[in-house]
Structures are given as structure tokens and as C-alpha cells.
Design a protein around this motif. Structure first.
Motif, PDB file in Angstrom:
ATOM      1  N   HIS A  76      43.420  31.955  43.311  1.00 21.61           N
ATOM      2  CA  HIS A  76      43.815  31.724  41.919  1.00 21.61           C
ATOM      3  C   HIS A  76      42.797  30.931  41.099  1.00 21.61           C
ATOM      4  CE1 HIS A  76      45.178  27.742  43.321  1.00 21.61           C
ATOM      5  NE2 HIS A  76      45.299  27.383  42.059  1.00 21.61           N
ATOM      6  N   ASP A  77      41.947  30.148  41.745  1.00 18.76           N
ATOM      7  CA  ASP A  77      40.956  29.349  41.009  1.00 18.76           C
ATOM      8  C   ASP A  77      39.521  29.715  41.355  1.00 18.76           C
ATOM      9  OD1 ASP A  77      42.728  27.857  39.500  1.00 18.76           O
ATOM     10  OD2 ASP A  77      42.732  26.127  40.829  1.00 18.76           O
ATOM     11  N   ILE A  78      39.305  30.877  41.929  1.00 18.35           N
ATOM     12  CA  ILE A  78      37.975  31.240  42.408  1.00 18.35           C
ATOM     13  C   ILE A  78      36.944  31.316  41.274  1.00 18.35           C
ATOM     14  CG2 ILE A  78      38.331  33.748  42.252  1.00 18.35           C
ATOM     15  CD1 ILE A  78      36.806  34.017  44.890  1.00 18.35           C
ATOM     16  N   GLU A 119      46.449  44.984  41.497  1.00 17.78           N
ATOM     17  CA  GLU A 119      46.960  44.677  40.158  1.00 17.78           C
ATOM     18  C   GLU A 119      48.052  43.622  40.211  1.00 17.78           C
ATOM     19  OE1 GLU A 119      48.034  48.038  37.799  1.00 17.78           O
ATOM     20  OE2 GLU A 119      46.010  48.888  37.809  1.00 17.78           O
ATOM     21  N   GLU A 120      48.929  43.695  41.219  1.00 19.17           N
ATOM     22  CA  GLU A 120      49.981  42.682  41.330  1.00 19.17           C
ATOM     23  C   GLU A 120      49.389  41.308  41.638  1.00 19.17           C
ATOM     24  OE1 GLU A 120      53.995  41.500  43.887  1.00 19.17           O
ATOM     25  OE2 GLU A 120      53.242  43.555  43.975  1.00 19.17           O
ATOM     26  N   ILE A 121      48.480  41.253  42.596  1.00 16.38           N
ATOM     27  CA  ILE A 121      47.843  39.984  42.940  1.00 16.38           C
ATOM     28  C   ILE A 121      47.121  39.411  41.720  1.00 16.38           C
ATOM     29  CG2 ILE A 121      46.018  38.914  44.331  1.00 16.38           C
ATOM     30  CD1 ILE A 121      46.708  41.063  46.501  1.00 16.38           C
ATOM     31  N   CYS A 122      46.408  40.261  40.996  1.00  9.38           N
ATOM     32  CA  CYS A 122      45.644  39.791  39.836  1.00  9.38           C
ATOM     33  C   CYS A 122      46.546  39.404  38.671  1.00  9.38           C
ATOM     34  CB  CYS A 122      44.619  40.845  39.419  1.00  9.38           C
ATOM     35  SG  CYS A 122      43.234  40.958  40.581  1.00  9.38           S
ATOM     36  N   PHE A 123      47.748  39.975  38.611  1.00  5.38           N
ATOM     37  CA  PHE A 123      48.727  39.505  37.623  1.00  5.38           C
ATOM     38  C   PHE A 123      49.048  38.038  37.865  1.00  5.38           C
ATOM     39  CE2 PHE A 123      53.314  38.534  37.233  1.00  5.38           C
ATOM     40  CZ  PHE A 123      53.410  38.459  35.851  1.00  5.38           C
ATOM     41  N   TYR A 124      49.312  37.681  39.105  1.00  2.62           N
ATOM     42  CA  TYR A 124      49.618  36.289  39.426  1.00  2.62           C
ATOM     43  C   TYR A 124      48.428  35.374  39.129  1.00  2.62           C
ATOM     44  CZ  TYR A 124      53.463  38.428  42.071  1.00  2.62           C
ATOM     45  OH  TYR A 124      54.564  39.154  42.458  1.00  2.62           O
ATOM     46  N   ILE A 125      47.247  35.831  39.512  1.00  2.00           N
ATOM     47  CA  ILE A 125      46.050  35.012  39.295  1.00  2.00           C
ATOM     48  C   ILE A 125      45.781  34.824  37.798  1.00  2.00           C
ATOM     49  CG2 ILE A 125      43.553  34.878  39.619  1.00  2.00           C
ATOM     50  CD1 ILE A 125      43.913  36.476  42.218  1.00  2.00           C
TER      51      ILE A 125
END
Length: 224
Positions: A76-78, A119-125
Motif C-alpha cells: 500500500h505504500d510502495i 484491479e481489486e488489490i489496486c483499488f485497496y491500494i
């Protein structure tokens, strides 16, 4: 590193990854993750370096949460090392959530996640910082500051609609459960931060206060 090995590492992330050198982290997941190791955030909200903050965020979410959410917590903070800039003697990270999502995409694809999962993971990020400027209705805040949003059912509905509209046509479109997961990530993110935010020798915020705002949003999401 395979997807199975990576997800297995998230079951006990602090122990697993802190035993690795920065070179080992880079060999496993690439230079963008390696750059997080020992990165000093130099920001009063944070008590850990960037990599350890991310590991503790995963840990705060716990193993019962959906695996894609724990994956998002890891990345999330990469993007922070890329967007970091000096301001008044500390680092700030404007736009880091979206940048983190962009950087995570090729890493996730290489690990073997499907386009819809990415896309789901990147929505959270991309949206884990959406509520950082939201305020409780009864707290003292500058009502002339147009960037502050009051935590109300109406404002949360508007925000969800705005984000959902922008994602129309994509493989993944967030449902209520995904917004619940996003707020779980927000809660874990704050839980891995400093207890008190001190600037110029004075306490200006606290983990307890930030968590109370996330809990208010979680409660509203349950009733709207």
C-alpha cells in the motif's frame, strides 16, 4: 518468488521478512520493494521505517481477512520513496496511494494474479488514503478548509458513488464488502502508526483519534 510463497509469507510477515536482507527482498520481489527496506519516513505519523510499517499493517489485518486485502496491505505504500518530498523539515508523500497502485501492477502480474485480482488489490491500494482529511462532525476543525470532509452518511455515499462511477467498465467494480475491506485496511494502516503525532513539541493528533474516525466510517457503512 511464487504467489503461493508470497501469500504464505503474509501469515507472519514481520518474522518472515525481517529475517531477509534488502538484497534478498529485492531478489524475491524486485527493486521497488527493496527500496522500502530501512526507508526512513521522517514523518511524525510514523514510528517504523517504511518496510516495517507495511509489514505491521499486514499483521494488524490478520490472517482471517481476505488474502487480496493482505496483499494490498503489503504494497500500500510502495510508492512513497518515489513521491517523497521535503516540507518543513519532514517528508510528505502527496499522491503516494495512486503511485503505489501503479508500481504494484507489474509485481502482482509477475506473481501470477489475474487482471481482476490486480484491479481489486489496486483499488485497496489507490484508495487507502481517501479518508485522511475526513473529520468527525463534533470535533473542532477549520470549516473554511475546503479539503476537509465531514463524516456523514451523505458524504460517504457521495464518495462511494464518485469512485464507483470512475471504475465503470473495469473488470472489478467495488461492492459493499470491498468498501468494508478498504476501511479494514485503513484501520490497520493507522494501527501501525505512532501513538501520538508531535510537531514542534506539541501533540497535534493521536492514533486513538484517527482510529475513532475510521470506526465512525465503518459504522456508517453498516447502516447506509
Amino acid at each position: 518468488m511464487s504467489r503461493v510463497e508470497f501469500e504464505d509469507s503474509l501469515k507472519n510477515p514481520v518474522h518472515f521478512w525481517n529475517e531477509k536482507s534488502s538484497d534478498e527482498v529485492g531478489n524475491a520481489l524486485g527493486n521497488a520493494v527493496k527500496n522500502m527496506v530501512a526507508f526512513d519516513q521522517r514523518n511524525p505519523h510514523h514510528c517504523y521505517d517504511l518496510f516495517n510499517h507495511s509489514l505491521h499493517t499486514v499483521d494488524e489485518i490478520g490472517n482471517t481477512a481476505p488474502v487480496l486485502l493482505r496483499v494490498a496491505a503489503f504494497f500500500h505504500d510502495i510508492g512513497k520513496p518515489i513521491v517523497a518530498m521535503e516540507r518543513q523539515g519532514r517528508l510528505v508523500f502527496y499522491g503516494h496511494a495512486q503511485k503505489s497502485a501503479e508500481i504494484a501492477i507489474p509485481i502482482l502480474e509477475k506473481l501470477g494474479y489475474s487482471p481482476e485480482e490486480v484491479e481489486e488489490i489496486c483499488f485497496y491500494i489507490a484508495h487507502h488514503d481517501d479518508f485522511i482529511s475526513w473529520v468527525l462532525p463534533d470535533e473542532d476543525y477549520n470549516k473554511e478548509n475546503k479539503y476537509l470532509v465531514v463524516i456523514t452518511p451523505e458524504n460517504l455515499k457521495k464518495h462511494i458513488s464518485k469512485v464507483t462511477d470512475k471504475m465503470t467498465g473495469k473488470r472489478f467494480c467495488p461492492q459493499e464488502k470491498n468498501w468494508q475491506s478498504l476501511l479494514q485496511l485503513c484501520h490497520a494502516d493507522v494501527s501501525a502508526q505512532a501513538e501520538l503525532v508531535i510537531q514542534n513539541g506539541s501533540v497535534v493528533d493521536s492514533k486513538e483519534h484517527k482510529l475513532s474516525k475510521i470506526m465512525a466510517l465503518i459504522h456508517i457503512l453498516e447502516i447506509i
